[in-house]
Design a protein around this motif. Structure first.
Motif, PDB file in Angstrom:
ATOM      1  N   LEU A  30      32.859  -8.831   0.596  1.00  0.00           N
ATOM      2  CA  LEU A  30      31.637  -8.103   0.943  1.00  0.00           C
ATOM      3  C   LEU A  30      31.948  -6.694   1.422  1.00  0.00           C
ATOM      4  N   SER A  31      33.007  -6.535   2.208  1.00  0.00           N
ATOM      5  CA  SER A  31      33.342  -5.195   2.694  1.00  0.00           C
ATOM      6  C   SER A  31      33.776  -4.288   1.542  1.00  0.00           C
ATOM      7  N   MET A  32      34.495  -4.841   0.566  1.00  0.00           N
ATOM      8  CA  MET A  32      34.879  -4.040  -0.598  1.00  0.00           C
ATOM      9  C   MET A  32      33.649  -3.643  -1.407  1.00  0.00           C
ATOM     10  N   ARG A  33      32.716  -4.564  -1.593  1.00  0.00           N
ATOM     11  CA  ARG A  33      31.509  -4.264  -2.349  1.00  0.00           C
ATOM     12  C   ARG A  33      30.668  -3.216  -1.620  1.00  0.00           C
ATOM     13  N   ARG A  34      30.591  -3.331  -0.284  1.00  0.00           N
ATOM     14  CA  ARG A  34      29.849  -2.342   0.498  1.00  0.00           C
ATOM     15  C   ARG A  34      30.510  -0.970   0.404  1.00  0.00           C
ATOM     16  N   ARG A  35      31.833  -0.955   0.411  1.00  0.00           N
ATOM     17  CA  ARG A  35      32.561   0.317   0.335  1.00  0.00           C
ATOM     18  C   ARG A  35      32.225   1.066  -0.948  1.00  0.00           C
ATOM     19  N   TYR A  36      32.003   0.335  -2.030  1.00  0.00           N
ATOM     20  CA  TYR A  36      31.704   0.972  -3.310  1.00  0.00           C
ATOM     21  C   TYR A  36      30.209   1.065  -3.580  1.00  0.00           C
ATOM     22  N   GLY A  37      29.373   0.806  -2.564  1.00  0.00           N
ATOM     23  CA  GLY A  37      27.937   1.021  -2.682  1.00  0.00           C
ATOM     24  C   GLY A  37      27.168  -0.104  -3.329  1.00  0.00           C
ATOM     25  N   ILE A  38      27.747  -1.287  -3.401  1.00  0.00           N
ATOM     26  CA  ILE A  38      27.059  -2.430  -4.005  1.00  0.00           C
ATOM     27  C   ILE A  38      26.287  -3.138  -2.895  1.00  0.00           C
ATOM     28  N   PHE A  49      31.944  -7.952  -9.910  1.00  0.00           N
ATOM     29  CA  PHE A  49      32.193  -6.654  -9.290  1.00  0.00           C
ATOM     30  C   PHE A  49      32.047  -5.508 -10.277  1.00  0.00           C
ATOM     31  N   ASN A  50      32.661  -5.632 -11.470  1.00  0.00           N
ATOM     32  CA  ASN A  50      32.627  -4.500 -12.407  1.00  0.00           C
ATOM     33  C   ASN A  50      31.208  -4.194 -12.886  1.00  0.00           C
ATOM     34  N   VAL A  51      30.389  -5.209 -13.081  1.00  0.00           N
ATOM     35  CA  VAL A  51      29.008  -4.995 -13.514  1.00  0.00           C
ATOM     36  C   VAL A  51      28.188  -4.380 -12.382  1.00  0.00           C
ATOM     37  N   ALA A  52      28.335  -4.934 -11.188  1.00  0.00           N
ATOM     38  CA  ALA A  52      27.582  -4.436 -10.036  1.00  0.00           C
ATOM     39  C   ALA A  52      28.020  -3.016  -9.671  1.00  0.00           C
ATOM     40  N   TYR A  53      29.312  -2.732  -9.805  1.00  0.00           N
ATOM     41  CA  TYR A  53      29.808  -1.391  -9.488  1.00  0.00           C
ATOM     42  C   TYR A  53      29.243  -0.364 -10.461  1.00  0.00           C
ATOM     43  N   ALA A  54      29.200  -0.717 -11.754  1.00  0.00           N
ATOM     44  CA  ALA A  54      28.643   0.209 -12.754  1.00  0.00           C
ATOM     45  C   ALA A  54      27.166   0.472 -12.469  1.00  0.00           C
ATOM     46  N   ALA A  66      25.618   0.193  -9.547  1.00  0.00           N
ATOM     47  CA  ALA A  66      25.506   0.959  -8.295  1.00  0.00           C
ATOM     48  C   ALA A  66      25.853   2.426  -8.528  1.00  0.00           C
ATOM     49  N   ARG A  67      26.842   2.661  -9.357  1.00  0.00           N
ATOM     50  CA  ARG A  67      27.241   4.043  -9.658  1.00  0.00           C
ATOM     51  C   ARG A  67      26.138   4.790 -10.409  1.00  0.00           C
ATOM     52  N   LEU A  68      25.526   4.110 -11.395  1.00  0.00           N
ATOM     53  CA  LEU A  68      24.408   4.726 -12.119  1.00  0.00           C
ATOM     54  C   LEU A  68      23.237   5.014 -11.181  1.00  0.00           C
ATOM     55  N   SER A  69      22.967   4.087 -10.289  1.00  0.00           N
ATOM     56  CA  SER A  69      21.881   4.277  -9.332  1.00  0.00           C
ATOM     57  C   SER A  69      22.169   5.464  -8.411  1.00  0.00           C
ATOM     58  N   GLN A  70      23.407   5.583  -7.962  1.00  0.00           N
ATOM     59  CA  GLN A  70      23.775   6.716  -7.103  1.00  0.00           C
ATOM     60  C   GLN A  70      23.659   8.035  -7.851  1.00  0.00           C
ATOM     61  N   GLU A  71      24.058   8.050  -9.123  1.00  0.00           N
ATOM     62  CA  GLU A  71      23.939   9.278  -9.923  1.00  0.00           C
ATOM     63  C   GLU A  71      22.474   9.648 -10.124  1.00  0.00           C
ATOM     64  N   ASP A  72      21.628   8.643 -10.380  1.00  0.00           N
ATOM     65  CA  ASP A  72      20.194   8.913 -10.536  1.00  0.00           C
ATOM     66  C   ASP A  72      19.597   9.470  -9.251  1.00  0.00           C
ATOM     67  N   LYS A  73      19.985   8.917  -8.119  1.00  0.00           N
ATOM     68  CA  LYS A  73      19.486   9.425  -6.840  1.00  0.00           C
ATOM     69  C   LYS A  73      19.934  10.865  -6.622  1.00  0.00           C
ATOM     70  N   ARG A  74      21.176  11.134  -6.955  1.00  0.00           N
ATOM     71  CA  ARG A  74      21.708  12.482  -6.770  1.00  0.00           C
ATOM     72  C   ARG A  74      20.964  13.480  -7.669  1.00  0.00           C
TER      73      ARG A  74
END
Length: 133
Positions: A67-75, A83-88, A90-98
């Motif tokens: 859980l701490s690793m997932r939180r660290r990467y914004g999941i 993890f790889n699906v959720a990370y992708a 989360a990354r797309l969501s962060q880019e959209d927010k930005r």
């Protein structure tokens, strides 16, 4: 009868019995067997409790680490995907927010917005001479 025999502390054959004041009865074999069995059973229960507790602790520790690793990467915590699906995602969501925040920062302010309206005060009425045509 001999007066030196104490009838209270002798068996029927005249032998001394270990009872009375200051004398301790001998332990029977059953008593020591029971104590050994009780000690073994309690040791077994302690070992099983330790093993179960250790397993529970290790599972909790692993879950906490993941859980701490997932939180660290914004999941988010509720996301149970790999993890790889959720990370992708989360990354797309962060880019959209930005991108959305960048667009909001670059929007014209209220002064610019009023100049874009060319002085319209109401719908259909204009105060700008270039808008009459």
């Amino acid at each position: 009868m001999a007066p030196d025999i104490d009838f209270e502390s002798s068996d029927i054959l005249g032998g001394a019995l270990p009872v009375g004041r200051g004398r301790v009865a001998q332990h029977s074999g059953f008593s020591s067997f029971f104590k050994i069995c009780a000690l073994g059973a309690s040791t077994l229960l302690l070992l099983l409790a330790f093993r179960h507790g250790r397993t529970f602790f290790l599972r909790w520790k692993e879950r906490h680490y993941k859980l701490s690793m997932r939180r660290r990467y914004g999941i988010p915590d509720h996301d149970q995907r790999p993890f790889n699906v959720a990370y992708a995602a989360a990354r797309l969501s962060q880019e959209d927010k930005r991108k959305t925040q960048d667009r909001l920062r670059n929007l014209p302010t209220s002064d610019h917005a009023s100049s874009l309206n060319h002085g319209q005060t109401r719908i259909g009425s204009t105060s700008c001479p270039s808008c009459y045509s």
